[in-house]
Design a protein around this motif. Structure first.
Motif, PDB file in Angstrom:
ATOM      1  N   PHE A  58      44.710  34.396  33.888  1.00  0.00           N
ATOM      2  CA  PHE A  58      43.867  33.321  34.408  1.00  0.00           C
ATOM      3  C   PHE A  58      42.842  33.885  35.398  1.00  0.00           C
ATOM      4  CE2 PHE A  58      47.934  31.470  33.136  1.00  0.00           C
ATOM      5  CZ  PHE A  58      47.478  30.613  32.154  1.00  0.00           C
ATOM      6  N   ASP A  59      41.593  33.962  34.944  1.00  0.00           N
ATOM      7  CA  ASP A  59      40.524  34.570  35.736  1.00  0.00           C
ATOM      8  C   ASP A  59      39.512  33.543  36.230  1.00  0.00           C
ATOM      9  OD1 ASP A  59      39.328  33.888  33.343  1.00  0.00           O
ATOM     10  OD2 ASP A  59      38.331  35.820  33.047  1.00  0.00           O
ATOM     11  N   GLN A  60      39.922  32.278  36.327  1.00  0.00           N
ATOM     12  CA  GLN A  60      38.982  31.249  36.752  1.00  0.00           C
ATOM     13  C   GLN A  60      38.432  31.515  38.151  1.00  0.00           C
ATOM     14  OE1 GLN A  60      41.736  30.703  35.063  1.00  0.00           O
ATOM     15  NE2 GLN A  60      41.204  29.408  33.312  1.00  0.00           N
ATOM     16  N   SER A  61      39.235  32.158  39.014  1.00  0.00           N
ATOM     17  CA  SER A  61      38.732  32.494  40.350  1.00  0.00           C
ATOM     18  C   SER A  61      37.626  33.550  40.256  1.00  0.00           C
ATOM     19  CB  SER A  61      39.867  32.995  41.251  1.00  0.00           C
ATOM     20  OG  SER A  61      40.473  34.146  40.707  1.00  0.00           O
ATOM     21  N   GLU A  71      42.699  53.791  32.757  1.00  0.00           N
ATOM     22  CA  GLU A  71      42.535  53.835  34.212  1.00  0.00           C
ATOM     23  C   GLU A  71      41.822  55.109  34.641  1.00  0.00           C
ATOM     24  OE1 GLU A  71      45.447  52.064  37.028  1.00  0.00           O
ATOM     25  OE2 GLU A  71      46.834  52.242  35.324  1.00  0.00           O
ATOM     26  N   ALA A  72      42.165  56.236  34.009  1.00  0.00           N
ATOM     27  CA  ALA A  72      41.502  57.506  34.345  1.00  0.00           C
ATOM     28  C   ALA A  72      40.010  57.443  34.063  1.00  0.00           C
ATOM     29  CB  ALA A  72      42.143  58.652  33.564  1.00  0.00           C
ATOM     30  N   ALA A  73      39.617  56.583  33.127  1.00  0.00           N
ATOM     31  CA  ALA A  73      38.206  56.419  32.786  1.00  0.00           C
ATOM     32  C   ALA A  73      37.541  55.323  33.613  1.00  0.00           C
ATOM     33  CB  ALA A  73      38.068  56.121  31.301  1.00  0.00           C
ATOM     34  N   GLY A  74      38.220  54.828  34.646  1.00  0.00           N
ATOM     35  CA  GLY A  74      37.574  53.936  35.598  1.00  0.00           C
ATOM     36  C   GLY A  74      37.887  52.464  35.480  1.00  0.00           C
ATOM     37  N   CYS A  75      38.818  52.067  34.619  1.00  0.00           N
ATOM     38  CA  CYS A  75      39.184  50.648  34.519  1.00  0.00           C
ATOM     39  C   CYS A  75      40.005  50.227  35.740  1.00  0.00           C
ATOM     40  CB  CYS A  75      39.981  50.387  33.252  1.00  0.00           C
ATOM     41  SG  CYS A  75      39.028  50.552  31.733  1.00  0.00           S
ATOM     42  N   ALA A  76      39.780  49.017  36.204  1.00  0.00           N
ATOM     43  CA  ALA A  76      40.515  48.465  37.338  1.00  0.00           C
ATOM     44  C   ALA A  76      41.751  47.731  36.835  1.00  0.00           C
ATOM     45  CB  ALA A  76      39.624  47.507  38.132  1.00  0.00           C
ATOM     46  N   LEU A  77      42.871  47.944  37.508  1.00  0.00           N
ATOM     47  CA  LEU A  77      44.163  47.392  37.099  1.00  0.00           C
ATOM     48  C   LEU A  77      44.455  46.083  37.819  1.00  0.00           C
ATOM     49  CD1 LEU A  77      47.041  47.651  35.795  1.00  0.00           C
ATOM     50  CD2 LEU A  77      47.676  48.971  37.839  1.00  0.00           C
ATOM     51  N   TRP A  78      44.843  45.068  37.029  1.00  0.00           N
ATOM     52  CA  TRP A  78      45.303  43.794  37.581  1.00  0.00           C
ATOM     53  C   TRP A  78      46.668  43.496  36.978  1.00  0.00           C
ATOM     54  CZ3 TRP A  78      43.065  38.305  36.246  1.00  0.00           C
ATOM     55  CH2 TRP A  78      43.574  37.358  37.160  1.00  0.00           C
ATOM     56  N   ILE A  79      47.654  43.248  37.833  1.00  0.00           N
ATOM     57  CA  ILE A  79      49.026  42.985  37.394  1.00  0.00           C
ATOM     58  C   ILE A  79      49.299  41.494  37.404  1.00  0.00           C
ATOM     59  CG2 ILE A  79      51.480  43.334  37.902  1.00  0.00           C
ATOM     60  CD1 ILE A  79      50.150  45.814  36.867  1.00  0.00           C
ATOM     61  N   ASN A  80      49.803  40.972  36.297  1.00  0.00           N
ATOM     62  CA  ASN A  80      50.341  39.622  36.216  1.00  0.00           C
ATOM     63  C   ASN A  80      51.784  39.721  35.747  1.00  0.00           C
ATOM     64  OD1 ASN A  80      48.091  37.397  36.657  1.00  0.00           O
ATOM     65  ND2 ASN A  80      47.123  39.151  35.676  1.00  0.00           N
ATOM     66  N   GLN A  81      52.417  38.599  35.440  1.00  0.00           N
ATOM     67  CA  GLN A  81      53.821  38.659  35.012  1.00  0.00           C
ATOM     68  C   GLN A  81      54.053  37.778  33.806  1.00  0.00           C
ATOM     69  OE1 GLN A  81      56.653  36.419  35.161  1.00  0.00           O
ATOM     70  NE2 GLN A  81      55.413  34.654  35.757  1.00  0.00           N
ATOM     71  N   GLN A  82      55.084  38.134  33.065  1.00  0.00           N
ATOM     72  CA  GLN A  82      55.450  37.401  31.858  1.00  0.00           C
ATOM     73  C   GLN A  82      56.957  37.509  31.671  1.00  0.00           C
ATOM     74  OE1 GLN A  82      53.323  38.826  28.446  1.00  0.00           O
ATOM     75  NE2 GLN A  82      53.386  36.852  27.413  1.00  0.00           N
ATOM     76  N   PRO A 140      56.208  42.868  34.732  1.00  0.00           N
ATOM     77  CA  PRO A 140      54.772  43.055  34.988  1.00  0.00           C
ATOM     78  C   PRO A 140      54.011  43.273  33.695  1.00  0.00           C
ATOM     79  CG  PRO A 140      55.988  45.052  35.549  1.00  0.00           C
ATOM     80  CD  PRO A 140      57.018  44.022  35.168  1.00  0.00           C
ATOM     81  N   ARG A 141      52.825  42.715  33.641  1.00  0.00           N
ATOM     82  CA  ARG A 141      51.926  42.923  32.511  1.00  0.00           C
ATOM     83  C   ARG A 141      50.562  43.329  33.059  1.00  0.00           C
ATOM     84  NH1 ARG A 141      55.871  43.402  30.083  1.00  0.00           N
ATOM     85  NH2 ARG A 141      56.662  42.183  28.309  1.00  0.00           N
ATOM     86  N   ALA A 142      50.014  44.393  32.506  1.00  0.00           N
ATOM     87  CA  ALA A 142      48.767  44.958  33.016  1.00  0.00           C
ATOM     88  C   ALA A 142      47.573  44.480  32.206  1.00  0.00           C
ATOM     89  CB  ALA A 142      48.828  46.483  32.977  1.00  0.00           C
ATOM     90  N   SER A 143      46.509  44.121  32.920  1.00  0.00           N
ATOM     91  CA  SER A 143      45.197  43.979  32.299  1.00  0.00           C
ATOM     92  C   SER A 143      44.247  44.943  33.002  1.00  0.00           C
ATOM     93  CB  SER A 143      44.687  42.536  32.375  1.00  0.00           C
ATOM     94  OG  SER A 143      44.568  42.100  33.724  1.00  0.00           O
ATOM     95  N   ALA A 156      46.546  42.149  45.787  1.00  0.00           N
ATOM     96  CA  ALA A 156      47.025  41.165  44.814  1.00  0.00           C
ATOM     97  C   ALA A 156      48.126  41.761  43.957  1.00  0.00           C
ATOM     98  CB  ALA A 156      45.864  40.688  43.945  1.00  0.00           C
ATOM     99  N   ASN A 157      47.984  43.016  43.587  1.00  0.00           N
ATOM    100  CA  ASN A 157      49.010  43.659  42.759  1.00  0.00           C
ATOM    101  C   ASN A 157      50.308  43.858  43.530  1.00  0.00           C
ATOM    102  OD1 ASN A 157      47.261  43.743  40.591  1.00  0.00           O
ATOM    103  ND2 ASN A 157      46.620  45.853  40.951  1.00  0.00           N
ATOM    104  N   ARG A 158      50.223  44.216  44.809  1.00  0.00           N
ATOM    105  CA  ARG A 158      51.444  44.334  45.618  1.00  0.00           C
ATOM    106  C   ARG A 158      52.146  42.985  45.736  1.00  0.00           C
ATOM    107  NH1 ARG A 158      48.088  47.734  48.707  1.00  0.00           N
ATOM    108  NH2 ARG A 158      47.710  46.087  50.233  1.00  0.00           N
ATOM    109  N   GLU A 159      51.364  41.940  45.929  1.00  0.00           N
ATOM    110  CA  GLU A 159      51.959  40.597  46.025  1.00  0.00           C
ATOM    111  C   GLU A 159      52.632  40.201  44.721  1.00  0.00           C
ATOM    112  OE1 GLU A 159      49.080  37.776  47.306  1.00  0.00           O
ATOM    113  OE2 GLU A 159      48.708  38.784  49.227  1.00  0.00           O
ATOM    114  N   MET A 160      52.027  40.542  43.583  1.00  0.00           N
ATOM    115  CA  MET A 160      52.633  40.194  42.306  1.00  0.00           C
ATOM    116  C   MET A 160      53.929  40.965  42.091  1.00  0.00           C
ATOM    117  SD  MET A 160      52.942  38.479  39.600  1.00  0.00           S
ATOM    118  CE  MET A 160      51.460  37.475  39.771  1.00  0.00           C
ATOM    119  N   HIS A 161      53.958  42.248  42.417  1.00  0.00           N
ATOM    120  CA  HIS A 161      55.201  43.009  42.292  1.00  0.00           C
ATOM    121  C   HIS A 161      56.291  42.416  43.180  1.00  0.00           C
ATOM    122  CE1 HIS A 161      54.476  46.376  39.580  1.00  0.00           C
ATOM    123  NE2 HIS A 161      53.250  46.471  40.060  1.00  0.00           N
TER     124      HIS A 161
END
Length: 409
Positions: free
Chosen positions: A91-94, A169-180, A350-353, A373-378
């Protein structure tokens, strides 16, 4: 060696099925999380598009990136241009709201996933003998150029394969963790062995829930593969349509009847239906549709003609778990949402985007926000799993325990 050519494909059918499957269907760089997974296969994606389910008028434009050496497909990134955020379950509405505040246009965006299927395993698919890291960087550079030329703000890879994640990630993608939610099978002999993992109170609750369905005169029968007649998938579509309509404009009705008709012939080997009936399983009063491969099961859709307490739990959770145990499957993903899944043995995972943003201000704000945000999700995942109703001695497989270390600096 011949130079690679870059081609963008506006439909899955533009790529020959055998070439697509040589990379995706168990060959090439396929991994334990991707091998044989039907959601990324040519037929699944083709029928989503050809059936009118995933098409531009519904906000999905296929935009698959292929690297070719002559007439041989060397690398593939299934991608879609999207005019909304529905059908993603990340959910990326924010993010869209932030874009508006900065005077930026958030849509269309480029998305890599299996449409309307929150299934882990997305990756770039690379032919055997090729350099996966180098081709990941090359394809990301092509995607960056495409997005900048078209004025697209973001590219988003959802439910990524953990084996591919480090390359991106090594190529510069930013990691966002959600859960499922996910159920993992530690090797239970049968459903009773699964029940034994719960504390006494929850064992009683599950037995009571299952008994209430049986006492209502309903039997749940699984029907898989060739045992599924086409007319039963037509019935499944009516259940799906009916269930979606109950939620009005929030019903998330994505799939057309034509997709179910195609599934009856081309995808049946990956399907299992759980028919709740009185007498003939071909005359269900409720039914769920699940998808499977050699190691996993995924819950997707359900519907019912009757209102009965606990019927949803039986048709969508308990009967599929029993079926998965019987076949020695390793995992069952019941679908997005639902805190009630925890009480029935599904562990928060955890599920990574992975994301790329092409406006410097937007990129800087989100990259600054993500580590916290990722620390809070973990931490939230750890807290959820601390409340699971298992016996004190039972350690559910793959339940994340420690929080990740704080970010440096």
């Amino acid at each position: 060696m011949a130079e690679l050519q870059v081609r963008w494909h506006q439909a899955t059918r533009e790529i020959p099925e055998d070439q697509w499957q040589a990379l995706v269907g168990g060959a090439g760089e396929a991994t334990a999380t991707a091998i044989d997974r039907p959601f990324y296969g040519w037929r699944w994606l083709h029928h989503l598009e050809a059936s009118g389910s995933i098409v531009p008028r519904q906000g999905w434009q296929a935009c698959h990136l292929g690297l070719w050496r002559g007439e041989r497909l060397v690398a593939l990134a299934p991608l879609y241009l999207k005019g909304h955020s529905y059908g993603e379950f990340v959910f990326d509405q924010s993010f869209a709201q932030l874009a508006g505040q900065l005077g930026l246009r958030y849509y269309p965006k480029l998305v890599g996933m299996s449409p309307v299927s929150p299934v882990q395993g997305y990756r770039f698919h690379v032919a055997p003998g090729e350099d996966g890291a180098a081709l990941t960087q090359r394809m990301l550079a092509e995607i960056d150029g495409f997005c900048r030329r078209q004025g697209i703000l973001s590219c988003n890879f959802l439910y990524v394969d953990p084996a591919w994640q480090p390359l991106a990630e090594a190529a510069g993608c930013a990691l966002w963790i959600n859960q499922q939610s996910e159920w993992r099978n530690p090797g239970h002999a049968d459903f009773e062995a699964y029940l034994a993992s719960f504390n006494a109170n929850q064992r009683r609750n599950i037995r009571r829930e299952r008994r209430s369905v049986a006492e209502a005169g309903l039997t749940v029968t699984p029907l898989a593969g060739e045992a599924i007649p086409p007319r039963l998938l037509e019935r499944m579509h009516s259940f799906y349509e009916q269930h979606c309509s109950r939620w009005g404009p929030w019903g998330s009705k994505y799939l057309t009847e034509s997709f179910f008709q195609a599934a009856a012939t081309d995808l049946r080997q990956h399907l299992v239906l759980f028919s709740a009936h009185r007498g003939d399983p071909m005359q269900p009063l409720a039914m769920s549709l699940c998808v499977h491969d050699a190691t996993g099961l995924w819950g997707r859709y359900w519907g019912s003609d009757i209102e009965l307490d606990n019927l949803h739990f039986e048709v969508c959770y308990y009967a599929p778990i029993a079926w998965a145990i019987e076949r020695g499957l390793e995992s069952f993903d019941p679908g997005a949402g639902g805190s009630h899944k925890r009480r029935r043995g599904f562990v928060a995972q955890p599920r990574a985007s992975l994301h790329r943003w092409y406006d410097p201000r937007f990129d800087a704000i989100l990259r600054d926000w993500l580590p916290g945000a990722n620390r809070e999700m973990h931490a939230a995942i750890t807290a959820m799993n601390a409340e699971l109703p298992f016996t004190a001695s039972y350690d559910p497989p793959h339940a994340p325990r420690p929080d990740p270390p704080p970010e440096p600096g």
